[in-house]
Design a protein around this motif. Structure first.
Motif, PDB file in Angstrom:
ATOM      1  N   TRP A  73      54.332 -46.058  53.604  1.00 18.85           N
ATOM      2  CA  TRP A  73      54.271 -44.771  54.299  1.00 18.85           C
ATOM      3  C   TRP A  73      55.588 -44.513  54.997  1.00 18.85           C
ATOM      4  O   TRP A  73      56.150 -45.408  55.623  1.00 18.85           O
ATOM      5  N   ARG A  74      56.066 -43.301  54.895  1.00 15.56           N
ATOM      6  CA  ARG A  74      57.208 -42.868  55.705  1.00 15.56           C
ATOM      7  C   ARG A  74      56.889 -41.479  56.235  1.00 15.56           C
ATOM      8  O   ARG A  74      56.650 -40.546  55.465  1.00 15.56           O
ATOM      9  N   GLY A  75      56.868 -41.354  57.521  1.00 15.56           N
ATOM     10  CA  GLY A  75      56.561 -40.070  58.124  1.00 15.56           C
ATOM     11  C   GLY A  75      56.173 -40.257  59.574  1.00 15.56           C
ATOM     12  O   GLY A  75      56.380 -41.312  60.171  1.00 15.56           O
ATOM     13  N   ALA A  76      55.608 -39.215  60.146  1.00 15.62           N
ATOM     14  CA  ALA A  76      55.198 -39.260  61.548  1.00 15.62           C
ATOM     15  C   ALA A  76      53.882 -40.005  61.666  1.00 15.62           C
ATOM     16  O   ALA A  76      52.949 -39.756  60.900  1.00 15.62           O
ATOM     17  N   LEU A  81      48.824 -40.277  58.733  1.00 15.42           N
ATOM     18  CA  LEU A  81      48.855 -41.711  58.465  1.00 15.42           C
ATOM     19  C   LEU A  81      47.440 -42.278  58.473  1.00 15.42           C
ATOM     20  O   LEU A  81      47.064 -43.052  57.580  1.00 15.42           O
ATOM     21  N   GLU A 107      52.736 -45.667  66.277  1.00 17.46           N
ATOM     22  CA  GLU A 107      53.058 -44.762  67.381  1.00 17.46           C
ATOM     23  C   GLU A 107      53.904 -45.473  68.437  1.00 17.46           C
ATOM     24  O   GLU A 107      54.840 -44.883  68.999  1.00 17.46           O
ATOM     25  N   ALA A 110      57.491 -45.688  67.154  1.00 21.53           N
ATOM     26  CA  ALA A 110      58.159 -44.399  67.261  1.00 21.53           C
ATOM     27  C   ALA A 110      58.539 -44.096  68.709  1.00 21.53           C
ATOM     28  O   ALA A 110      59.629 -43.573  68.989  1.00 21.53           O
ATOM     29  N   THR A 115      61.918 -41.907  67.907  1.00 22.92           N
ATOM     30  CA  THR A 115      62.042 -41.335  66.576  1.00 22.92           C
ATOM     31  C   THR A 115      60.744 -40.634  66.198  1.00 22.92           C
ATOM     32  O   THR A 115      59.662 -41.018  66.658  1.00 22.92           O
ATOM     33  N   ASP A 116      60.857 -39.618  65.370  1.00 20.56           N
ATOM     34  CA  ASP A 116      59.672 -38.875  64.944  1.00 20.56           C
ATOM     35  C   ASP A 116      58.968 -39.544  63.767  1.00 20.56           C
ATOM     36  O   ASP A 116      57.809 -39.243  63.494  1.00 20.56           O
ATOM     37  N   THR A 117      59.678 -40.405  63.053  1.00 17.67           N
ATOM     38  CA  THR A 117      59.114 -40.994  61.839  1.00 17.67           C
ATOM     39  C   THR A 117      59.297 -42.506  61.836  1.00 17.67           C
ATOM     40  O   THR A 117      60.172 -43.054  62.507  1.00 17.67           O
TER      41      THR A 117
END
Length: 226
Positions: A73-76, A81, A107, A110, A115-117
């Motif tokens: 997974w790559r993202g917020a 998620l 979380e 981040a 960072t947002d992701t």
């Protein structure tokens, strides 16, 4: 908080050594130990915690499903998620605690690194992924093992950095003292500082995947910022 930036892999043979007597790891039973990774001398911060029965049930459900698990997974971190995990994991009803723990740790990563992701991998393995001692060429990585033995690491005094990198007959052994090898426990949440962290180019934590007995499963989570 500073945001580390990846750098090229350093030349360990010529970089300045850090005094071997300087403690470079921090351990504790609460989440407040994790921000200590921002201290210049610290290359490993470990939050000690047991694997609760609910987390263990979720991990065992993945093994009992008898199918491969390699979730990337790559993202917020957050709702998307959580949804992707429930869609991927076997026995979703038994995996609620596991899913929530992964999301909470994502979380936290981040938040710590502003960072947002995040980049996240949850893998079920029956063989070591990186059996040779090495240091990561990235700023920092969070790891936790839900099932099976935890990652092994070396105090700086036990490392011969001239042996790191691609193996060859001309290189010395990496480990100066086999008795100094340390291991994280299942459930521990660890931040490992790599050679891509500015100011830590020649001092990335040296670690490896643990050996597994035949048929022994290991459920491993890794999270990178950004």
């Amino acid at each position: 908080m500073p945001h580390p930036t990846p750098l090229p892999c350093p030349d360990f043979a010529t970089s300045a050594p850090r005094p071997l007597s300087t403690p470079h790891w921090a351990e504790g039973g609460g989440i407040e130990v994790l921000p200590r990774i921002f201290e210049d001398a610290i290359t490993l911060a470990v939050m000690r915690r047991p694997v609760g029965s609910d987390l263990l049930a979720g991990a065992l459900a993945q093994v009992e499903a008898g199918r491969p698990l390699s979730f990337n997974w790559r993202g917020a971190p957050g709702v998307e998620l959580r949804t992707a995990l429930f869609e991927t994991l076997a026995a979703p009803a038994a995996s609620v605690a596991l899913v929530e723990d992964v999301v909470i740790l994502a979380e936290a990563m981040a938040f710590l690194f502003d960072t947002d992701t995040v980049g996240l991998r949850l893998r079920l393995m029956d063989a070591p992924m990186c059996p040779r001692f090495h240091c990561d060429n990235l700023p920092v990585r969070m790891i936790t093992t839900y099932l099976g033995p935890g990652s092994e690491w070396l105090p700086e005094a036990a490392v011969n950095r001239a042996g790191l990198g691609a193996p060859s007959a001309a290189k010395p052994e990496i480990v100066r003292d086999d008795g100094a090898i340390r291991r994280l426990e299942s459930g521990d949440v660890a931040l490992l500082k790599g050679s891509g962290w500015i100011g830590n180019e020649s001092h990335g934590l040296v670690h490896r995947s643990p050996a597994l007995a035949e048929g022994q499963p290991r459920l491993l989570l890794t999270i990178d910022p950004g």
